[in-house]
Enzyme design. Structure first.
Site, PDB file in Angstrom:
ATOM      1  N   HIS A   1      54.327  15.462  84.848  1.00 10.23           N
ATOM      2  CA  HIS A   1      53.346  16.471  84.680  1.00 10.23           C
ATOM      3  C   HIS A   1      51.998  15.788  85.136  1.00 10.23           C
ATOM      4  CE1 HIS A   1      51.578  19.725  82.069  1.00 10.23           C
ATOM      5  NE2 HIS A   1      50.725  18.979  82.505  1.00 10.23           N
TER       6      HIS A   1
ATOM      7  N   HIS B   1      47.926  16.492  87.325  1.00 11.18           N
ATOM      8  CA  HIS B   1      47.212  17.611  87.950  1.00 11.18           C
ATOM      9  C   HIS B   1      46.390  16.501  88.969  1.00 11.18           C
ATOM     10  CE1 HIS B   1      47.439  20.996  84.931  1.00 11.18           C
ATOM     11  NE2 HIS B   1      47.848  19.808  84.252  1.00 11.18           N
ATOM     12  N   LEU B   2      46.515  16.904  90.285  1.00 12.53           N
ATOM     13  CA  LEU B   2      45.826  16.141  91.515  1.00 12.53           C
ATOM     14  C   LEU B   2      44.939  16.780  92.165  1.00 12.53           C
ATOM     15  CD1 LEU B   2      49.089  14.724  93.236  1.00 12.53           C
ATOM     16  CD2 LEU B   2      47.364  13.367  91.997  1.00 12.53           C
TER      17      LEU B   2
ATOM     18  N   ASN C   1      47.922  24.728  89.157  1.00 10.48           N
ATOM     19  CA  ASN C   1      46.575  25.192  88.861  1.00 10.48           C
ATOM     20  C   ASN C   1      45.434  24.899  89.604  1.00 10.48           C
ATOM     21  OD1 ASN C   1      46.562  22.797  87.514  1.00 10.48           O
ATOM     22  ND2 ASN C   1      45.440  23.469  85.763  1.00 10.48           N
TER      23      ASN C   1
ATOM     24  N   LYS D   1      55.792  27.166  86.729  1.00 11.60           N
ATOM     25  CA  LYS D   1      55.182  26.970  85.558  1.00 11.60           C
ATOM     26  C   LYS D   1      54.664  27.911  84.936  1.00 11.60           C
ATOM     27  CE  LYS D   1      52.461  24.465  82.777  1.00 11.60           C
ATOM     28  NZ  LYS D   1      51.799  23.156  82.862  1.00 11.60           N
TER      29      LYS D   1
ATOM     30  N   HIS E   1      53.367  25.580  79.546  1.00 14.85           N
ATOM     31  CA  HIS E   1      52.442  25.390  78.582  1.00 14.85           C
ATOM     32  C   HIS E   1      52.480  26.057  77.236  1.00 14.85           C
ATOM     33  CE1 HIS E   1      47.997  24.036  77.630  1.00 14.85           C
ATOM     34  NE2 HIS E   1      48.157  25.064  76.689  1.00 14.85           N
TER      35      HIS E   1
ATOM     36  N   HIS F   1      53.512  18.560  77.389  1.00 12.30           N
ATOM     37  CA  HIS F   1      52.573  17.896  76.586  1.00 12.30           C
ATOM     38  C   HIS F   1      52.827  18.075  75.083  1.00 12.30           C
ATOM     39  CE1 HIS F   1      50.898  21.736  77.425  1.00 12.30           C
ATOM     40  NE2 HIS F   1      50.184  21.304  78.559  1.00 12.30           N
TER      41      HIS F   1
ATOM     42  N   LEU G   1      43.628  20.240  76.243  1.00 15.17           N
ATOM     43  CA  LEU G   1      44.583  21.108  75.774  1.00 15.17           C
ATOM     44  C   LEU G   1      46.231  20.871  76.030  1.00 15.17           C
ATOM     45  CD1 LEU G   1      42.506  24.345  76.584  1.00 15.17           C
ATOM     46  CD2 LEU G   1      42.812  23.271  74.286  1.00 15.17           C
TER      47      LEU G   1
ATOM     48  N   ASP H   1      49.976  14.440  82.374  1.00 15.55           N
ATOM     49  CA  ASP H   1      48.890  15.584  82.137  1.00 15.55           C
ATOM     50  C   ASP H   1      47.546  14.845  82.436  1.00 15.55           C
ATOM     51  OD1 ASP H   1      48.112  18.022  82.107  1.00 15.55           O
ATOM     52  OD2 ASP H   1      48.067  18.109  79.746  1.00 15.55           O
TER      53      ASP H   1
ATOM     54  N   ALA I   1      38.222  21.184  79.223  1.00 15.24           N
ATOM     55  CA  ALA I   1      39.275  20.213  78.835  1.00 15.24           C
ATOM     56  C   ALA I   1      40.250  19.641  79.907  1.00 15.24           C
ATOM     57  CB  ALA I   1      40.433  21.278  78.105  1.00 15.24           C
TER      58      ALA I   1
HETATM   59  N1  OTD Z   1      45.310  20.530  79.729  1.00 14.94           N
HETATM   60  N2  OTD Z   1      43.215  20.302  81.146  1.00 14.94           N
HETATM   61  C1  OTD Z   1      44.090  20.741  82.136  1.00 14.94           C
HETATM   62  C2  OTD Z   1      45.321  21.142  82.128  1.00 14.94           C
HETATM   63  C3  OTD Z   1      46.046  20.396  80.851  1.00 14.94           C
HETATM   64  O1  OTD Z   1      47.208  22.125  79.856  1.00 14.94           O
HETATM   65  C4  OTD Z   1      47.353  21.205  80.662  1.00 14.94           C
HETATM   66  O2  OTD Z   1      48.431  20.843  81.211  1.00 14.94           O
HETATM   67  C5  OTD Z   1      43.537  20.707  83.602  1.00 14.94           C
HETATM   68  O3  OTD Z   1      42.193  20.522  83.608  1.00 14.94           O
HETATM   69  O4  OTD Z   1      43.992  21.310  84.349  1.00 14.94           O
HETATM   70  C6  OTD Z   1      44.043  20.226  79.837  1.00 14.94           C
HETATM   71  O5  OTD Z   1      43.021  20.268  78.983  1.00 14.94           O
HETATM   72 ZN    ZN Z   2      48.531  19.744  82.552  1.00 17.53          ZN
HETATM   73 ZN    ZN Z   3      49.288  22.817  79.806  1.00 17.28          ZN
END
Ligand code: OTD
Ligand code: ZN
Ligand code: ZN
Length: 347
Positions: A14, A16-17, A42, A100, A137, A175, A220, A248, A264
């Site tokens: 998991h 985010h790039l 996302n 997702k 999520h 997560h 989050l 994450d 977040a």
């Molecule tokens: N949580 N921020 C982000 C994703 C995750 O829920 C998530 O997977 C983000 O910034 O893409 C976060 O707090």
């Molecule tokens: Zn995430």
């Molecule tokens: Zn998430």
């Protein structure tokens, strides 16, 4: 004395790039450690089609450091209008490794997410049939629900009905942060797995406020109580295959974190494997580390473990790194819980 440990190269299930300068800035940290990663979709606009995923995959490949064979595994951002046909066609060519589910408004860039789970039932039917995992999520967005209860309420309102209607659908509860979430996954079968982040192994909600309101501890789902953390920690070292690492890691520029309405997301990629290893050592569970980081997730997603290894060393003194990266004109700060880091990647 230095202690070393060698394990099969981990994967990040998991991640985010981001894109552009931020992608270029953060990818090397991940590529150095991990063989593969499930890349979250996302972006703005979200990665909702095979074409967008393929283009994004190419940008990631192009941003890899020289000599890296890190493999991004793409995912599809589920919306109210995602078509079952597209998902089926995508699966046939392995364009997506998961779909997702972001409940609309639940987290960063989730505005295009699903507004009512009923809207995506045809897609879920197809995914169940072909065996494509749903990455979730797991938080309700109801403003009437306390932010610390949103994961627990999601189980009752969304996951339980979903499991009844699609018992064979593979689900990744992403997560995990709550005792309720951990207990729930333990009660389920092999179709229900969960990722655990490095930061949720370390943080409680106290950390958000310790020494003053701290946006670098804000993500989050939000970090929860000591009892919740204890449950998440136990799951991570349990050796149960249904729990595996998903960092994450979610970078934001410092100027977006250090403001009112701070974003977040915790950027942990550079220190992720060090802190996870340190945690397993503290729990006297180093023998369970490799399963959690390098085997269980691969198995769930239908891969063999990586063929290379990594070596980590424990230092006598805290590891000294520059706890930030530069991205374009921005600074991105690296996750640093209140505990010094002793473990680092050496090979
Ligand atoms: N949580 N921020 C982000 C994703 C995750 O829920 C998530 O997977 C983000 O910034 O893409 C976060 O707090
Ligand atoms: Zn995430
Ligand atoms: Zn998430």
């Amino acid at each position: 004395m230095n202690t070393e440990i060698t394990i099969i190269r981990p994967d990040d299930w998991h991640l985010h790039l981001r894109d552009g300068d931020m992608l270029a800035a953060v990818l090397p940290s991940t590529a150095k450690i991990y063989g593969r990663a499930i890349v979250m979709p996302n972006l703005i606009p979200p990665v909702t089609t095979v074409k967008l995923a393929e283009e994004y995959r190419k940008r990631i490949i192009d941003a890899r450091p020289e000599g890296s064979d890190f493999k991004p595994l793409m995912t599809c951002y589920l919306t109210d209008t995602t078509s079952p046909e597209e998902i089926k066609a995508a699966y046939a060519v392995k364009a997506f490794h998961a779909v997702k589910l972001f409940p609309a408004g639940a987290t960063t860039n989730s505005e295009s997410g699903v507004t009512d789970i009923a809207n995506v039932y045809p897609v879920l039917e197809t995914m169940q049939e072909i065996g494509l995992p749903l990455s979730v999520h797991g938080e309700v967005v109801d403003p009437e629900v306390d932010i610390f209860d949103r994961e627990a309420v999601f189980i009752n309102r969304v996951l339980e009905p979903l499991r009844k209607d699609f018992p064979e659908l593979k689900i990744v509860f992403e997560h995990l942060t709550s005792k309720e979430g951990v207990d729930y996954v333990f009660e389920q079968d092999k179709n229900m797995v969960a990722t655990i982040t490095p930061h949720h192994l370390y943080l409680t909600r106290n950390d958000l406020f310790s020494g003053g309101l701290n946006p670098y501890m804000y993500c989050l789902p939000i970090a929860k109580t000591f009892a919740d953390r204890k449950a998440v920690r136990k799951a991570a070292v349990s050796g149960d295959e249904r729990f595996f690492l998903g960092t994450d890691s979610a970078p934001h520029p410092a100027r977006i974190k250090e403001k009112s309405k701070a974003a977040a997301g915790i950027f942990n990629a550079p220190t992720s494997i060090g802190y996870v290893t340190q945690f397993f050592e503290e729990m006297n569970a180093l023998d369970k580390l490799e399963g959690f980081t390098s085997i269980y997730g691969a198995r769930f997603y239908g891969f063999s473990p990586n063929s290379s290894t990594i070596t980590l060393a424990k230092r006598d003194k805290p590891v000294e790194i520059d706890w930030q990266l530069k991205s374009g004109g921005d600074v991105v700060k690296i996750f640093k819980p209140g505990i010094p880091l002793y473990w680092e990647l050496v090979d």
